[in-house]
Design a protein around this motif. Structure first.
Motif, short mmCIF file in Angstrom:
data_model
loop_
_atom_site.label_atom_id
_atom_site.label_comp_id
_atom_site.label_asym_id
_atom_site.label_seq_id
_atom_site.Cartn_x
_atom_site.Cartn_y
_atom_site.Cartn_z
N THR A 150 0.85 -1.18 0.00
CA THR A 150 0.00 0.00 0.00
C THR A 150 0.88 1.22 0.00
OG1 THR A 150 -0.09 0.05 2.40
CG2 THR A 150 -1.81 -1.20 1.28
N VAL A 151 0.49 2.21 -0.78
CA VAL A 151 1.32 3.40 -0.93
C VAL A 151 0.81 4.49 -0.02
CG1 VAL A 151 2.18 5.09 -2.57
CG2 VAL A 151 1.77 2.74 -3.31
N SER A 152 1.67 5.00 0.82
CA SER A 152 1.27 6.06 1.73
C SER A 152 1.41 7.41 1.05
CB SER A 152 2.15 6.02 2.99
OG SER A 152 3.49 6.36 2.66
N THR A 153 0.89 8.44 1.66
CA THR A 153 0.91 9.75 1.04
C THR A 153 2.30 10.35 0.97
OG1 THR A 153 0.40 10.76 3.18
CG2 THR A 153 -1.45 10.28 1.72
N ASN A 154 3.26 9.82 1.70
CA ASN A 154 4.61 10.35 1.60
C ASN A 154 5.47 9.59 0.61
OD1 ASN A 154 5.19 7.98 2.87
ND2 ASN A 154 6.00 8.87 4.76
N GLY A 155 4.81 8.67 -0.14
CA GLY A 155 5.51 7.96 -1.20
C GLY A 155 6.17 6.67 -0.77
N SER A 197 -2.28 -1.87 -5.66
CA SER A 197 -1.40 -0.71 -5.67
C SER A 197 -2.25 0.50 -5.98
CB SER A 197 -0.32 -0.88 -6.73
OG SER A 197 0.26 0.36 -7.08
N LEU A 198 -2.16 1.53 -5.14
CA LEU A 198 -2.98 2.72 -5.37
C LEU A 198 -2.65 3.40 -6.70
CD1 LEU A 198 -5.07 4.76 -4.53
CD2 LEU A 198 -3.36 5.86 -3.07
N PRO A 199 -1.38 3.64 -7.04
CA PRO A 199 -1.11 4.28 -8.33
C PRO A 199 -1.64 3.48 -9.52
CG PRO A 199 0.83 4.40 -6.92
CD PRO A 199 -0.14 3.50 -6.24
N LEU A 200 -1.51 2.16 -9.47
CA LEU A 200 -1.99 1.34 -10.58
C LEU A 200 -3.51 1.32 -10.62
CD1 LEU A 200 0.47 -1.71 -10.61
CD2 LEU A 200 0.57 0.44 -11.88
N ALA A 201 -4.16 1.32 -9.46
CA ALA A 201 -5.61 1.37 -9.42
C ALA A 201 -6.12 2.67 -10.03
CB ALA A 201 -6.11 1.22 -7.99
N LEU A 202 -5.43 3.77 -9.73
CA LEU A 202 -5.81 5.06 -10.30
C LEU A 202 -5.55 5.10 -11.80
CD1 LEU A 202 -4.45 7.44 -7.52
CD2 LEU A 202 -6.85 6.89 -7.99
N GLN A 251 -0.29 9.71 -16.99
CA GLN A 251 0.91 10.03 -16.24
C GLN A 251 0.70 11.25 -15.35
OE1 GLN A 251 4.15 8.66 -16.26
NE2 GLN A 251 3.56 6.93 -17.53
N ALA A 252 -0.12 12.20 -15.83
CA ALA A 252 -0.41 13.39 -15.02
C ALA A 252 -1.52 13.13 -14.01
CB ALA A 252 -0.79 14.56 -15.93
N TYR A 253 -2.45 12.24 -14.39
CA TYR A 253 -3.64 12.00 -13.57
C TYR A 253 -3.30 11.39 -12.21
CZ TYR A 253 -8.11 9.84 -12.22
OH TYR A 253 -9.23 9.44 -11.54
N VAL A 254 -2.44 10.39 -12.21
CA VAL A 254 -2.15 9.67 -10.96
C VAL A 254 -1.58 10.60 -9.89
CG1 VAL A 254 -0.75 7.85 -9.92
CG2 VAL A 254 -1.91 7.43 -12.09
N PRO A 255 -0.56 11.39 -10.18
CA PRO A 255 -0.07 12.31 -9.12
C PRO A 255 -1.07 13.38 -8.74
CG PRO A 255 1.12 12.66 -11.19
CD PRO A 255 0.32 11.41 -11.36
N LYS A 256 -1.93 13.80 -9.67
CA LYS A 256 -2.95 14.79 -9.33
C LYS A 256 -3.89 14.25 -8.26
CE LYS A 256 -3.38 17.45 -13.65
NZ LYS A 256 -4.29 17.72 -14.80
N VAL A 257 -4.33 13.00 -8.44
CA VAL A 257 -5.25 12.41 -7.46
C VAL A 257 -4.52 12.21 -6.13
CG1 VAL A 257 -6.68 10.42 -6.89
CG2 VAL A 257 -6.67 11.31 -9.22
N GLN A 258 -3.28 11.74 -6.20
CA GLN A 258 -2.52 11.55 -4.96
C GLN A 258 -2.33 12.88 -4.23
OE1 GLN A 258 0.79 9.29 -6.89
NE2 GLN A 258 0.35 7.73 -5.35
N LYS A 259 -2.11 13.95 -4.95
CA LYS A 259 -1.95 15.27 -4.34
C LYS A 259 -3.28 15.71 -3.70
CE LYS A 259 -0.53 20.04 -5.34
NZ LYS A 259 -0.04 20.98 -6.40
N ALA A 260 -4.40 15.47 -4.42
CA ALA A 260 -5.71 15.83 -3.88
C ALA A 260 -6.01 15.00 -2.64
CB ALA A 260 -6.78 15.62 -4.95
N LEU A 261 -5.60 13.73 -2.65
CA LEU A 261 -5.80 12.86 -1.49
C LEU A 261 -5.00 13.35 -0.29
CD1 LEU A 261 -6.92 10.25 -0.23
CD2 LEU A 261 -4.99 9.02 -1.28
N ALA A 262 -3.77 13.75 -0.55
CA ALA A 262 -2.94 14.26 0.54
C ALA A 262 -3.53 15.55 1.12
CB ALA A 262 -1.52 14.53 0.02
N ALA A 263 -4.11 16.38 0.27
CA ALA A 263 -4.72 17.63 0.74
C ALA A 263 -5.93 17.39 1.64
CB ALA A 263 -5.14 18.48 -0.46
#
Length: 334
Positions: free
Chosen positions: A32-37, A291-296, A319-331
């Protein structure tokens, strides 16, 4: 306490002594991928290793969390597809065993191609009275036809040339009934949660987030973090339930009409239906890819593309979508 890593190491030692294939999960593939990578080993990795070490003799395969109802939903996506003997391409048509193989494949489960081989998959079910939705029904001896059981003496099948994938009654006694997946939907909620990484389970609240209550309800229903659902909606539509993309994706969760239909969503512009559909899709992706990135990535580009490229597809949008969602999740504190 030796921890999960210690247990896995011990399993590897035992496997080496027994001459079995060692457990060696690929980095990032099952954690599982945490918000800090950082990546942490999830419950599903441990379950997969344990199942491999014991020969898979447990009553429930924790490394495959698809349920019979998931199989049924996957098969229903192909309703109306023409019967074409020998075809495995739904755009051209499917035969009976291709339908069965495809439905399971959509959930990340590999089955043999031919009907007589599928009649040996999984475990035996003694009678139709004991069959559950998602079980494989095989007919005749030698086997020449297979279908997926829906319950209530109904099945979904690609019957014959000139026909199409449809729901029909179980017209004769099956010669074989096979169960490939355990029905997690029938387990108590606490047991279902125990086989999902805690960071991806539904719970909590979302004060100040549009449709927050709906995200929480759907997250708890499908075992997905409500914050993850909200993050996806934020990136997909900006929380606009009437959003329509240039390629025709609709609603809060930007579901394509064909995808929505397969998820049982009748109106993608209805926030509750859209969020439930998105939660169901994300839940499937998380089970399949672990895997969260792969699921996204699969949510954005489709699971087939993730499998094809063995990771996040090389599409600029994805490629841009996955980090955008992860950033929104972290927020959101996820």
């Amino acid at each position: 306490m030796i921890g999960v890593t210690g247990v896995l190491n011990r399993i590897q030692e035992l496997q080496g002594q027994l001459g079995l294939t060692p457990v060696n999960p690929a980095p990032g593939a099952t954690g599982t991928v945490s918000t800090n990578g950082s990546t942490a080993l999830g419950d599903s990795s441990f379950a997969s290793a344990l199942a491999g070490a014991t020969g898979g003799t447990g009553t429930i395969k924790l490394n495959n969390q698809a349920s019979g109802s998931d199989v049924v939903d996957a098969a229903k996506k192909y309703l109306g597809t023409p019967y074409v003997f020998g075809s495995t391409d739904p755009d051209k048509g499917l035969d009976c065993s291709a339908l069965v193989q495809r439905a399971y494949s959509d959930l990340g489960i590999k089955l043999p191609r031919l009907s007589h081989e599928q009649a040996k998959a999984g475990t035996k079910v003694d009678s139709l009275a004991q069959a559950k939705p998602g079980d494989i029904l095989a007919f005749d001896s030698p086997v020449d036809h297979v279908a997926i059981y829906l319950g209530d003496n109904k099945m979904i099948a690609a019957p014959k040339p000139g026909d199409h994938v449809k729901i029909q009654s179980v017209y004769e006694k099956p010669t074989h009934i096979r169960r490939v997946v355990s029905d997690f939907a029938a387990l108590p909620a606490q047991n279902v949660a125990s086989v999902r990484p805690a960071s991806l389970q539904g719970s909590g609240s979302l004060p100040g987030v549009p449709y927050g209550d709906l995200f929480v309800q759907a997250g708890n229903r499908y075992g997905v973090s409500p914050k993850l659902l909200a993050a996806v909606a934020k990136v997909e539509s900006g929380y606009n339930p009437q959003a329509v993309s240039k390629v025709g994706a609709q609603g809060l969760m930007q579901l394509m009409p064909s995808t929505a239909k397969g998820l049982g969503v009748k109106d993608s512009f209805d926030p509750e239906q859209a969020i439930n559909g998105g939660a169901k899709l994300l839940s499937r992706n998380l089970r399949e890819f672990k895997s969260l990135p792969l699921a996204l990535a699969a949510y954005n580009a489709g699971g087939g593309a993730v499998h094809k490229y063995g990771g996040i597809p090389p599409f600029s949008e994805t490629q841009a979508y996955v980090p955008k969602v992860q950033k929104a999740l972290a927020a959101l504190g996820g």
